[in-house]
Design an enzyme around this catalytic site. Structure first.
Site, PDB file in Angstrom:
ATOM      1  N   GLY A  27      25.943 -12.003  39.669  1.00  0.00           N
ATOM      2  CA  GLY A  27      27.210 -11.497  40.177  1.00  0.00           C
ATOM      3  C   GLY A  27      27.554 -10.120  39.667  1.00  0.00           C
ATOM      4  O   GLY A  27      27.022  -9.644  38.656  1.00  0.00           O
ATOM      5  N   ASN A  28      28.437  -9.463  40.395  1.00  0.00           N
ATOM      6  CA  ASN A  28      28.948  -8.158  39.995  1.00  0.00           C
ATOM      7  C   ASN A  28      30.207  -7.851  40.774  1.00  0.00           C
ATOM      8  O   ASN A  28      30.380  -8.309  41.903  1.00  0.00           O
ATOM      9  CB  ASN A  28      27.894  -7.061  40.190  1.00  0.00           C
ATOM     10  CG  ASN A  28      27.145  -7.232  41.479  1.00  0.00           C
ATOM     11  OD1 ASN A  28      27.664  -6.934  42.547  1.00  0.00           O
ATOM     12  ND2 ASN A  28      25.918  -7.737  41.397  1.00  0.00           N
ATOM     13  N   SER A  71      21.948  -3.958  40.004  1.00  0.00           N
ATOM     14  CA  SER A  71      20.927  -3.750  41.038  1.00  0.00           C
ATOM     15  C   SER A  71      21.505  -3.853  42.443  1.00  0.00           C
ATOM     16  O   SER A  71      20.883  -3.418  43.405  1.00  0.00           O
ATOM     17  CB  SER A  71      19.796  -4.762  40.873  1.00  0.00           C
ATOM     18  OG  SER A  71      20.293  -6.082  41.032  1.00  0.00           O
ATOM     19  N   GLU A  72      22.699  -4.421  42.571  1.00  0.00           N
ATOM     20  CA  GLU A  72      23.342  -4.555  43.884  1.00  0.00           C
ATOM     21  C   GLU A  72      24.273  -3.391  44.218  1.00  0.00           C
ATOM     22  O   GLU A  72      25.061  -3.478  45.158  1.00  0.00           O
ATOM     23  CB  GLU A  72      24.126  -5.870  43.961  1.00  0.00           C
ATOM     24  CG  GLU A  72      23.283  -7.112  43.812  1.00  0.00           C
ATOM     25  CD  GLU A  72      22.348  -7.378  44.977  1.00  0.00           C
ATOM     26  OE1 GLU A  72      22.169  -6.497  45.849  1.00  0.00           O
ATOM     27  OE2 GLU A  72      21.779  -8.476  45.002  1.00  0.00           O
ATOM     28  N   HIS A  91      31.019  -9.714  44.310  1.00  0.00           N
ATOM     29  CA  HIS A  91      29.766 -10.376  44.707  1.00  0.00           C
ATOM     30  C   HIS A  91      29.479 -11.415  43.632  1.00  0.00           C
ATOM     31  O   HIS A  91      29.216 -11.068  42.475  1.00  0.00           O
ATOM     32  CB  HIS A  91      28.613  -9.383  44.814  1.00  0.00           C
ATOM     33  CG  HIS A  91      27.274 -10.055  44.842  1.00  0.00           C
ATOM     34  ND1 HIS A  91      26.999 -11.123  45.664  1.00  0.00           N
ATOM     35  CD2 HIS A  91      26.156  -9.829  44.126  1.00  0.00           C
ATOM     36  CE1 HIS A  91      25.756 -11.528  45.450  1.00  0.00           C
ATOM     37  NE2 HIS A  91      25.220 -10.750  44.515  1.00  0.00           N
ATOM     38  N   HIS A  93      28.098 -15.746  42.696  1.00  0.00           N
ATOM     39  CA  HIS A  93      27.096 -16.759  43.020  1.00  0.00           C
ATOM     40  C   HIS A  93      27.653 -18.169  42.854  1.00  0.00           C
ATOM     41  O   HIS A  93      27.100 -18.975  42.107  1.00  0.00           O
ATOM     42  CB  HIS A  93      25.881 -16.594  42.115  1.00  0.00           C
ATOM     43  CG  HIS A  93      25.193 -15.282  42.237  1.00  0.00           C
ATOM     44  ND1 HIS A  93      24.264 -14.854  41.322  1.00  0.00           N
ATOM     45  CD2 HIS A  93      25.272 -14.295  43.159  1.00  0.00           C
ATOM     46  CE1 HIS A  93      23.802 -13.665  41.667  1.00  0.00           C
ATOM     47  NE2 HIS A  93      24.416 -13.299  42.781  1.00  0.00           N
TER      48      HIS A  93
END
Length: 185
Positions: A27-28, A71-72, A91, A93
């Protein structure tokens, strides 16, 4: 303003972990301030996050901080460029949402009046590898007409005019997925 954005990212990152919306390194969250995007640094565990673990990039993707962005970050930038009114992205999970994305094909059914009011619809975007341009493009397109999207086998993305709004939309998506799953016969 950057100090406020960093504090918000730390607060809501920890909340996301505490509420089971993400685990481990997953997540981010990000916040857009003008042409700058503040986002969780790569490799950071959300419940241990500090202000020093917030990366900064511009809308072109140039890294402006000493820590590398998640990375997203491409996904976040694609959404911000497509939807300038969006000021924050979550974002995450969450487990029921991921399960629903493997069992459904087009959309998560709306179960509650709150989900209808705040989300309207929750489409499911097809799987693309994490951190890729392909994922960024697919997600930006899916979010063109929605504020919440399930990512097949990956998680969810929600958007808002504030990080608080994006976070609570994410919580509402997970509640919707859980209620849908538990109501299946």
């Amino acid at each position: 303003m950057s100090r406020i954005a960093k504090r918000q990212l730390v607060l809501y990152s920890r909340k996301a972990h505490e509420r089971g919306l993400t685990a481990a390194f997953g997540g981010n969250l990000s916040v857009r301030v003008g042409d700058l995007v503040f986002i969780k640094a790569t490799g950071v565990v959300m419940d241990e996050m500090s202000e020093g673990q917030v990366a900064v990039v511009d809308l072109s993707g140039n890294q402006l901080s000493s820590v590398k962005p998640s990375s997203e970050y491409l996904l976040h930038l694609a959404v911000y460029r497509l939807r300038p009114e969006v000021k924050a992205i979550a974002h995450l999970h969450p487990p029921y949402s991921i399960v629903a994305s493997t069992l459904l094909e087009e959309e998560l059914p709306i179960v509650t009046p709150e989900a209808e009011l705040y989300l309207g619809r929750i489409p499911i975007a097809p799987f693309r590898p994490a951190g890729t341009e392909e994922l960024a493009e697919v997600m930006a397109e899916a979010l063109r007409g929605a504020d919440a999207v399930l990512m097949e086998r990956h998680g969810i993305v929600t958007v808002g005019k504030s990080l608080r709004e994006a976070f609570y939309k994410a919580e509402l998506v997970e509640e919707s997925a859980k209620l849908w799953y538990l109501s299946r016969k």
